[in-house]
Enzyme design. Sequence first.
Site, PDB file in Angstrom:
ATOM      1  N   LYS A   1      -0.992  -4.107  -3.149  1.00 46.90           N
ATOM      2  CA  LYS A   1      -2.427  -3.564  -2.741  1.00 46.90           C
ATOM      3  C   LYS A   1      -2.231  -2.054  -3.313  1.00 46.90           C
ATOM      4  CE  LYS A   1      -5.266  -1.543   0.383  1.00 46.90           C
ATOM      5  NZ  LYS A   1      -5.424  -0.118   0.692  1.00 46.90           N
TER       6      LYS A   1
ATOM      7  N   SER B   1       0.930  -1.246   0.091  1.00 45.98           N
ATOM      8  CA  SER B   1      -0.068   0.123  -0.060  1.00 45.98           C
ATOM      9  C   SER B   1       0.843   1.401  -0.099  1.00 45.98           C
ATOM     10  CB  SER B   1      -0.934  -0.092   1.215  1.00 45.98           C
ATOM     11  OG  SER B   1      -1.978   0.819   1.141  1.00 45.98           O
TER      12      SER B   1
ATOM     13  N   ASP C   1      10.360   4.713 -10.462  1.00 49.07           N
ATOM     14  CA  ASP C   1       9.731   5.483 -11.780  1.00 49.07           C
ATOM     15  C   ASP C   1      10.839   6.529 -11.908  1.00 49.07           C
ATOM     16  OD1 ASP C   1       8.224   3.429 -11.767  1.00 49.07           O
ATOM     17  OD2 ASP C   1       6.297   4.569 -11.897  1.00 49.07           O
TER      18      ASP C   1
END
Length: 429
Positions: free
Chosen positions: A315, A290, A301
């Site tokens: 999640k 999460s 990224d």
Amino acid sequence: MRLSLWTATFIVFLTLTVSIGPGNATDGSGRFESLKRFSQVLDLVERYYVSDVSRDELMEGAIRGMLQNLDPHSAFLDASEYREMQESTSGEFYGIGIEITQQNDRLMVVAPIADTPADRAGLRAGDLILAVDGKPTQDMRLDESVSRIRGPKGSTVDLTILHEGENTPKTVTIERDAIPIISVKAHELEPGYLWVRLSRFSERTTSELHDAIREERKRGPIKGLILDLRNNPGGLLDQAVHVADTFLSKGTIVSIKGRIENNNRDFKATAQANDVESPLVVLVNAGSASASEIVAGALRDHKRGLLLGERTFGKGSVQNVIPLADGSGVKLTIALYHTPDGTSIQAEGVEPDIQLPFVQPAKDEEGKPSHPFGVMREKDLARHLENGKDKTPDKSKRDQDAIESLARDNQLRMGLQLVKQLPRLQAIH
């Protein structure tokens, strides 16, 4: 209403308030036909069920069933459960320190919280909890499981556990204790190299992280930082954003996208005076979920940090916790979140740059971890002769927790080696 990124139920909810729009109205005739059928069943139960059941009990059960049938993270919270959720973000609660979820009617450990009774008892991410005090969990609601596992300080609970990859379950007795909401622990592994372990994302996580960084900077410049998100099951969205922003000066951190367009939002990084620009390694595993995955995905990224370890939990949904007038609440999944490159990690997880499974440390004859680096060298021998150039601090003066952790943690050792080499590797690239 509050957004939630916590994997397990009844632990933490998010502080970001959003408005939920009306959406599309349900067709009137279809809606009333469904309500008519529900009313008929309610009447049949009240009139003919073998035992007397109050209408309040029936309605709460119906609400729980409706939400539970949506996904593993939507749930009804009665007043006690809602209060426990609020307390666990800012104070402390009594239990064993474990985050759990329900998958295919099986109760599964997402992660034990660091330095809690569950962690010390050897519970691991991916373990199945087959029974609580002898009562099977297969048909037990998640909220009931949480209530049975929690309890007064000093009391005990028996959990029947099946470790991932094993065939024989075992029962462990765990003594409940106060579970403090301390989310950040920092240790200096070597001069200038800081290991920061985040166990959750609660209200003070960002300020605790900044305090740890400030203390390290008092000792000298930070040459490299290892951000440890292993077994961190998530927590508050705003804290995940602020933690990621500590290491980023621009760009998208996370986007949330749901059915109602007004609720969609992009969270951006901004340049700040306390930003950390040092080389960064991020440790993740299957217990990283999460909010942890938001941070890991953003740093990956943007190529800000090197991810090391194992694929994360996966999640990728966002919940609102909506308080009701009687003190209860509804936790409802309203969106999926996406990493900066547009990827949804729901049921997929974040893939690390370097896959390195955790290896249980070998033990010596006394049951202690063997030498941390697997081999013994001259400089490791007691009373070894100095060559006049050895500036390595005396290990006895270093953080004992750091020494012991390096001794038993192959992922941490590799993280330290890599963060020291990152400037050279980046220069080559």
